[in-house]
Design an enzyme around this catalytic site. Structure first.
Site, mmCIF file in Angstrom:
data_model
loop_
_atom_site.group_PDB
_atom_site.id
_atom_site.type_symbol
_atom_site.label_atom_id
_atom_site.label_comp_id
_atom_site.label_asym_id
_atom_site.label_seq_id
_atom_site.Cartn_x
_atom_site.Cartn_y
_atom_site.Cartn_z
ATOM 1 N N ASP A 136 0.794 -1.211 0.000
ATOM 2 C CA ASP A 136 0.000 0.000 0.000
ATOM 3 C C ASP A 136 0.843 1.286 0.000
ATOM 4 O OD1 ASP A 136 -2.371 1.404 0.167
ATOM 5 O OD2 ASP A 136 -2.417 1.390 2.345
ATOM 6 N N CYS A 190 -20.789 -9.968 -7.354
ATOM 7 C CA CYS A 190 -21.685 -8.964 -6.748
ATOM 8 C C CYS A 190 -23.130 -9.177 -7.220
ATOM 9 C CB CYS A 190 -21.247 -7.551 -7.115
ATOM 10 S SG CYS A 190 -19.915 -6.908 -6.089
ATOM 11 N N CYS A 193 -26.756 -7.246 -6.272
ATOM 12 C CA CYS A 193 -26.677 -6.576 -4.961
ATOM 13 C C CYS A 193 -26.243 -5.109 -5.118
ATOM 14 C CB CYS A 193 -25.672 -7.318 -4.091
ATOM 15 S SG CYS A 193 -25.371 -6.558 -2.492
ATOM 16 N N CYS A 200 -23.889 3.604 1.943
ATOM 17 C CA CYS A 200 -22.834 4.615 2.148
ATOM 18 C C CYS A 200 -23.453 5.909 2.682
ATOM 19 C CB CYS A 200 -22.093 4.884 0.835
ATOM 20 S SG CYS A 200 -20.909 6.234 1.013
ATOM 21 N N CYS A 216 -15.885 10.589 0.588
ATOM 22 C CA CYS A 216 -15.743 9.393 1.441
ATOM 23 C C CYS A 216 -15.259 9.760 2.848
ATOM 24 C CB CYS A 216 -14.773 8.418 0.769
ATOM 25 S SG CYS A 216 -14.417 6.959 1.742
ATOM 26 N N CYS A 245 -13.947 4.370 7.962
ATOM 27 C CA CYS A 245 -15.365 4.002 7.894
ATOM 28 C C CYS A 245 -15.439 2.582 7.326
ATOM 29 C CB CYS A 245 -16.092 4.988 6.972
ATOM 30 S SG CYS A 245 -17.731 4.462 6.428
ATOM 31 N N CYS A 248 -19.457 0.289 4.061
ATOM 32 C CA CYS A 248 -19.676 -0.439 2.802
ATOM 33 C C CYS A 248 -19.115 -1.854 2.847
ATOM 34 C CB CYS A 248 -19.145 0.349 1.608
ATOM 35 S SG CYS A 248 -17.418 0.811 1.733
#
Ligand code: SF4
Ligand code: SF4
Length: 331
Positions: A136, A190, A193, A200, A216, A245, A248
């Site tokens: 990252d 997915c 969905c 969010c 965000c 957060c 999601c």
């Protein structure tokens, strides 16, 4: 042993070694240009969805081709490590929630030494092997490589989702000149969905698979400078988050298959999954250094966390005032 068999055998040995190091999943992709991502990345940058994270623009060409980072790269090894624990989020007045990845030790400190050990193992096995490792921190599109390496698919919430681990896991990549046997990508599960888009709090998932960072909560509470105040649309919808957060991901049905981490370093320090706002506001720099040494919460610095705490208090006051008004009108 013919060349094909030895590539397969080396790949298996490396994967076994990575599992022994503590990684929960390992996949391999061919090191080639991410041509299928070029348009998507350019559009995303042009729309300004990276907000003030300008390094993403500066490094976009490197992001799209790993051979611009390591010219001899032939393979990309992608590792995943769960950070899910038995702890869960709870909403409590006057406290701010911390995103799960921030509960324990900094994941860079946990994953990087293990990835370096994998690179050293390869160098020992294959003379003249060249490798680079990233967690990252470099111009590498980890999520795209995870998708290509068969770790998971990139869901509509933009996180990589595994059918056996959900999405609460960290990724690391090892670029190497060594030829390894590539895995096949897995399809997108997915389906119809839309739970993440619907849940969010700030509408940051502007369309399936597209995150506008400038809306965000994670971006605002972690990446912005401490002197930046949140716009009203964010402040009013903070939903109790002090750092990051998880909404999601929490609502994603695939996280029924989350896998508890074997790494105790990711368990919450002091059993705390949230922090008292008053405690943050009264904290001295020395207390902050001691409490958050080696923690992801160091990133926004004390001033950033204190700004977040003030934003949460302001949001709570606003909602109390709205309740009073609503009560007045209802009489
Ligand atoms: S992290 Fe929170 S604010 Fe950001 S996209 Fe997910 S749910 Fe929305
Ligand atoms: S919540 Fe639904 S749409 Fe969103 S990432 Fe998970 S499965 Fe995909």
């Amino acid at each position: 042993m013919d060349a094909e068999l030895s590539t397969a055998a080396l790949t298996k040995e490396l994967k076994d070694y990575c599992h022994r190091l503590g990684f929960d999943a390992v996949g391999i992709a061919r090191a080639e240009a991410l041509d299928d991502q070029r348009e998507h990345l350019n559009t995303w940058l042009t729309r300004g969805y990276h907000a003030t994270m300008h390094y993403m623009e500066r490094t976009s060409q490197k992001r799209l081709d790993p051979r611009q980072i390591l010219p001899s790269a032939r393979s990309i090894v992608v590792v995943a490590m769960s950070y899910d624990t038995p702890y869960r989020h709870t909403d409590q007045p006057n406290r701010g929630k911390i995103s799960r990845y921030g509960w324990g030790d900094d994941y860079h400190d946990v994953l990087l030494p293990k990835l370096r050990a994998a690179a050293a193992w390869l160098a020992n096995r294959v003379p003249n092997a060249e490798s680079k490792v990233y967690v990252d921190t470099g111009p590498v599109m980890e999520k795209q490589w995870a998708r290509r390496a068969g770790i998971g698919w990139q869901g509509k919430n933009t996180n990589v989702i595994s059918r056996t681990m959900g999405s609460f896991f960290f990724l690391g990549v090892l670029l190497t000149s060594v030829e390894l046997e590539a895995d096949a990508p897995i399809p997108d599960y997915c389906g119809t969905c839309t739970a993440c888009l619907d849940a969010c709090p700030t509408g940051a998932l502007v369309e399936p698979y597209v995150l506008d960072a400038s809306r965000c909560i994670s971006y605002w509470t972690i990446e912005t400078k401490p002197d930046v105040e949140f716009p009203e649309s964010i402040r009013r919808n903070l939903d109790g988050w002090l750092f990051g957060c998880d909404v999601c991901q929490d609502v994603c049905p695939w996280n029924r298959f989350r896998k508890e981490t074997r790494e105790t370093a990711f368990f919450p320090r002091n059993d705390e999954t949230s922090l008292a706002l008053e405690q943050i506001l009264a904290m001295t720099p020395e207390e902050f250094r001691q409490r958050f040494r080696g923690s992801p919460l160091k990133r926004p610095k004390l001033a950033g966390l204190q700004r977040n705490a003030r934003m949460l208090q302001a949001a709570a006051e606003c909602s109390q005032q709205s309740d009073v008004h609503a009560h007045d009108h209802s009489r």
